[in-house]
Design an enzyme around this catalytic site. Sequence first.
Site, PDB file in Angstrom:
ATOM      1  N   ARG A   1      16.399 -33.193  17.624  1.00 52.13           N
ATOM      2  CA  ARG A   1      16.169 -34.636  17.690  1.00 52.13           C
ATOM      3  C   ARG A   1      17.080 -35.265  18.739  1.00 52.13           C
ATOM      4  O   ARG A   1      18.219 -34.849  18.934  1.00 52.13           O
ATOM      5  CB  ARG A   1      16.460 -35.254  16.324  1.00 52.13           C
ATOM      6  CG  ARG A   1      16.067 -36.725  16.163  1.00 52.13           C
ATOM      7  CD  ARG A   1      14.611 -36.955  16.446  1.00 52.13           C
ATOM      8  NE  ARG A   1      14.041 -38.018  15.623  1.00 52.13           N
ATOM      9  CZ  ARG A   1      12.943 -38.681  15.930  1.00 52.13           C
ATOM     10  NH1 ARG A   1      12.307 -38.424  17.061  1.00 52.13           N
ATOM     11  NH2 ARG A   1      12.449 -39.606  15.120  1.00 52.13           N
TER      12      ARG A   1
ATOM     13  N   TYR B   1       7.048 -51.182  19.796  1.00 56.88           N
ATOM     14  CA  TYR B   1       6.682 -49.776  19.669  1.00 56.88           C
ATOM     15  C   TYR B   1       5.514 -49.599  18.708  1.00 56.88           C
ATOM     16  O   TYR B   1       4.504 -48.961  19.026  1.00 56.88           O
ATOM     17  CB  TYR B   1       7.883 -48.961  19.192  1.00 56.88           C
ATOM     18  CG  TYR B   1       7.550 -47.549  18.775  1.00 56.88           C
ATOM     19  CD1 TYR B   1       6.988 -46.647  19.674  1.00 56.88           C
ATOM     20  CD2 TYR B   1       7.794 -47.112  17.471  1.00 56.88           C
ATOM     21  CE1 TYR B   1       6.681 -45.346  19.295  1.00 56.88           C
ATOM     22  CE2 TYR B   1       7.490 -45.817  17.082  1.00 56.88           C
ATOM     23  CZ  TYR B   1       6.936 -44.940  17.994  1.00 56.88           C
ATOM     24  OH  TYR B   1       6.623 -43.654  17.608  1.00 56.88           O
TER      25      TYR B   1
ATOM     26  N   ALA C   1       3.720 -37.666  24.634  1.00 52.19           N
ATOM     27  CA  ALA C   1       4.581 -38.482  25.499  1.00 52.19           C
ATOM     28  C   ALA C   1       4.515 -39.939  25.064  1.00 52.19           C
ATOM     29  O   ALA C   1       3.432 -40.488  24.853  1.00 52.19           O
ATOM     30  CB  ALA C   1       4.134 -38.345  26.954  1.00 52.19           C
ATOM     31  N   ALA C   2       5.683 -40.565  24.929  1.00 50.94           N
ATOM     32  CA  ALA C   2       5.720 -41.959  24.485  1.00 50.94           C
ATOM     33  C   ALA C   2       7.105 -42.545  24.681  1.00 50.94           C
ATOM     34  O   ALA C   2       8.085 -41.814  24.820  1.00 50.94           O
ATOM     35  CB  ALA C   2       5.341 -42.055  23.010  1.00 50.94           C
ATOM     36  N   GLN C   3       7.151 -43.860  24.698  1.00 51.16           N
ATOM     37  CA  GLN C   3       8.434 -44.550  24.537  1.00 51.16           C
ATOM     38  C   GLN C   3       8.541 -44.719  23.032  1.00 51.16           C
ATOM     39  O   GLN C   3       7.842 -45.529  22.437  1.00 51.16           O
ATOM     40  CB  GLN C   3       8.409 -45.910  25.249  1.00 51.16           C
ATOM     41  CG  GLN C   3       9.789 -46.591  25.340  1.00 51.16           C
ATOM     42  CD  GLN C   3      10.351 -47.006  23.985  1.00 51.16           C
ATOM     43  OE1 GLN C   3      11.182 -46.303  23.408  1.00 51.16           O
ATOM     44  NE2 GLN C   3       9.899 -48.129  23.469  1.00 51.16           N
ATOM     45  N   SER C   4       9.386 -43.913  22.398  1.00 53.15           N
ATOM     46  CA  SER C   4       9.310 -43.770  20.946  1.00 53.15           C
ATOM     47  C   SER C   4      10.491 -44.325  20.164  1.00 53.15           C
ATOM     48  O   SER C   4      10.571 -44.110  18.957  1.00 53.15           O
ATOM     49  CB  SER C   4       9.146 -42.280  20.594  1.00 53.15           C
ATOM     50  OG  SER C   4      10.223 -41.533  21.119  1.00 53.15           O
TER      51      SER C   4
ATOM     52  N   THR D   1       2.316 -43.171  14.443  1.00 48.92           N
ATOM     53  CA  THR D   1       3.617 -43.296  13.804  1.00 48.92           C
ATOM     54  C   THR D   1       3.535 -44.190  12.568  1.00 48.92           C
ATOM     55  O   THR D   1       2.704 -45.108  12.505  1.00 48.92           O
ATOM     56  CB  THR D   1       4.650 -43.897  14.782  1.00 48.92           C
ATOM     57  OG1 THR D   1       5.831 -44.279  14.064  1.00 48.92           O
ATOM     58  CG2 THR D   1       4.096 -45.142  15.464  1.00 48.92           C
TER      59      THR D   1
ATOM     60  N   GLU E   1       5.492 -46.433  11.931  1.00 51.64           N
ATOM     61  CA  GLU E   1       5.871 -47.787  12.344  1.00 51.64           C
ATOM     62  C   GLU E   1       4.644 -48.678  12.536  1.00 51.64           C
ATOM     63  O   GLU E   1       4.766 -49.895  12.599  1.00 51.64           O
ATOM     64  CB  GLU E   1       6.688 -47.740  13.643  1.00 51.64           C
ATOM     65  CG  GLU E   1       8.067 -47.109  13.499  1.00 51.64           C
ATOM     66  CD  GLU E   1       9.058 -48.000  12.760  1.00 51.64           C
ATOM     67  OE1 GLU E   1       8.894 -49.233  12.796  1.00 51.64           O
ATOM     68  OE2 GLU E   1       9.995 -47.450  12.152  1.00 51.64           O
TER      69      GLU E   1
ATOM     70  N   GLN F   1      11.382 -33.167  21.280  1.00 49.55           N
ATOM     71  CA  GLN F   1      11.506 -32.419  20.027  1.00 49.55           C
ATOM     72  C   GLN F   1      10.172 -31.830  19.590  1.00 49.55           C
ATOM     73  O   GLN F   1      10.031 -30.613  19.428  1.00 49.55           O
ATOM     74  CB  GLN F   1      12.036 -33.351  18.930  1.00 49.55           C
ATOM     75  CG  GLN F   1      11.957 -32.767  17.530  1.00 49.55           C
ATOM     76  CD  GLN F   1      12.236 -33.782  16.436  1.00 49.55           C
ATOM     77  OE1 GLN F   1      13.284 -33.732  15.821  1.00 49.55           O
ATOM     78  NE2 GLN F   1      11.308 -34.699  16.167  1.00 49.55           N
ATOM     79  N   ASP F   2       9.160 -32.674  19.414  1.00 48.94           N
ATOM     80  CA  ASP F   2       7.862 -32.207  18.932  1.00 48.94           C
ATOM     81  C   ASP F   2       7.195 -31.280  19.932  1.00 48.94           C
ATOM     82  O   ASP F   2       6.591 -30.271  19.553  1.00 48.94           O
ATOM     83  CB  ASP F   2       6.944 -33.402  18.660  1.00 48.94           C
ATOM     84  CG  ASP F   2       7.408 -34.244  17.487  1.00 48.94           C
ATOM     85  OD1 ASP F   2       8.508 -33.985  16.952  1.00 48.94           O
ATOM     86  OD2 ASP F   2       6.684 -35.179  17.109  1.00 48.94           O
TER      87      ASP F   2
ATOM     88  N   THR G   1       8.882 -31.620  26.746  1.00 47.75           N
ATOM     89  CA  THR G   1      10.336 -31.397  26.719  1.00 47.75           C
ATOM     90  C   THR G   1      11.003 -32.059  25.514  1.00 47.75           C
ATOM     91  O   THR G   1      12.209 -31.891  25.297  1.00 47.75           O
ATOM     92  CB  THR G   1      11.005 -31.930  27.999  1.00 47.75           C
ATOM     93  OG1 THR G   1      10.743 -33.336  28.118  1.00 47.75           O
ATOM     94  CG2 THR G   1      10.486 -31.209  29.229  1.00 47.75           C
TER      95      THR G   1
ATOM     96  N   LYS H   1       1.583 -48.487  19.630  1.00 44.70           N
ATOM     97  CA  LYS H   1       0.991 -47.290  19.038  1.00 44.70           C
ATOM     98  C   LYS H   1      -0.316 -47.602  18.303  1.00 44.70           C
ATOM     99  O   LYS H   1      -1.229 -46.784  18.269  1.00 44.70           O
ATOM    100  CB  LYS H   1       1.995 -46.620  18.095  1.00 44.70           C
ATOM    101  CG  LYS H   1       3.019 -45.751  18.803  1.00 44.70           C
ATOM    102  CD  LYS H   1       2.376 -44.533  19.435  1.00 44.70           C
ATOM    103  CE  LYS H   1       3.373 -43.539  19.955  1.00 44.70           C
ATOM    104  NZ  LYS H   1       2.737 -42.300  20.476  1.00 44.70           N
TER     105      LYS H   1
END
Length: 331
Positions: free
Chosen positions: A188, A153, A85-88, A129, A131, A14-15, A12, A157
Amino acid sequence: MAEKRALITGITGQDGSYLAELLLNNGYEVHGLVRRIASEDQEQRFSRISHLIERLKLHYGDITTQPRVFQLVQKIQPCETYHLAAQSQVAISFEDSFGAFEINQKGTHYLLEAIKTFAPWCRFYFAGTSEMFGSTQAVPQNEDTKFQPVSPYGISKVGGFYLTRMYREAYGLHASAGILFNHESERRGCEFVTRKISQAAARIKIGLQENLRLGNIETRRDWGHAQDYVKAMWLMLQQKKPDDYVIGTGKSHSIKDFLDIVFDHINLDWQKYVVIDKSLTRPLDIRELRADPSKAKTELGWQPEISFLELARKMIDHDLQTLGKRCFKIL
């Protein structure tokens, strides 16, 4: 097992929405993992995939619930799995570091183990990512650049990245990781700075908002369009051998540059509306992240098609159009 059956976690987002479109257009049967959240507006939550909903097979479940993850992989028997899926959001990861590690590491581990156990033929993609590079002094960054994450984050990752590599090397899974630099779009989330800017600019233009509060606008990032980046994800899983790839444009721009383009496009001077708020600055910030995507260009034949200028203009045009329609309905 269907010849083209894919599972997308985070469908659900953006990506996930752009990837679902790509896979459907390529003849895949597309399954998506969706978290059941009673308090969230369902229409808003599924807005990015509403035009695809009848062509998708959605399954409720939580990536951090091991029995459910195992059950779904055993049931779906995917040939490709894209773990998005992630806490991004970096800022939120500082406030809820436990949640970031729960989702980004434990969830990844459950999914990899489920694939190893029930679908070892399945090709796996892990969404890394930029990051993860954190405070590295090396610019640009490529696959050999040392990780030096400075946020929960980014650290979480890195853990997911090494889990992916371990399952590839220890168990022979076709598991690849994409180290994706910032990628934005009209889809976004509003909590990310580029969309925060484009939506605020649209509201200011229409007269619904007076100013925009931002933190450090000198921060530089390598920004591309998500629609280009999901193509890279798919290309990774079409390779004979799994590997890790840095995905980016190779160019960096500051938040100030984004402000310039967005406000200029609607004939406004951003300096009259932007308020610098130091409370919005991250505890540890990264000056510049810029990709060296040479490996992806050479081995995958991938390159971005949508420029930074076009990206920014697409976002403000979309938000102006959407906001204008909403205002018209209210009036």
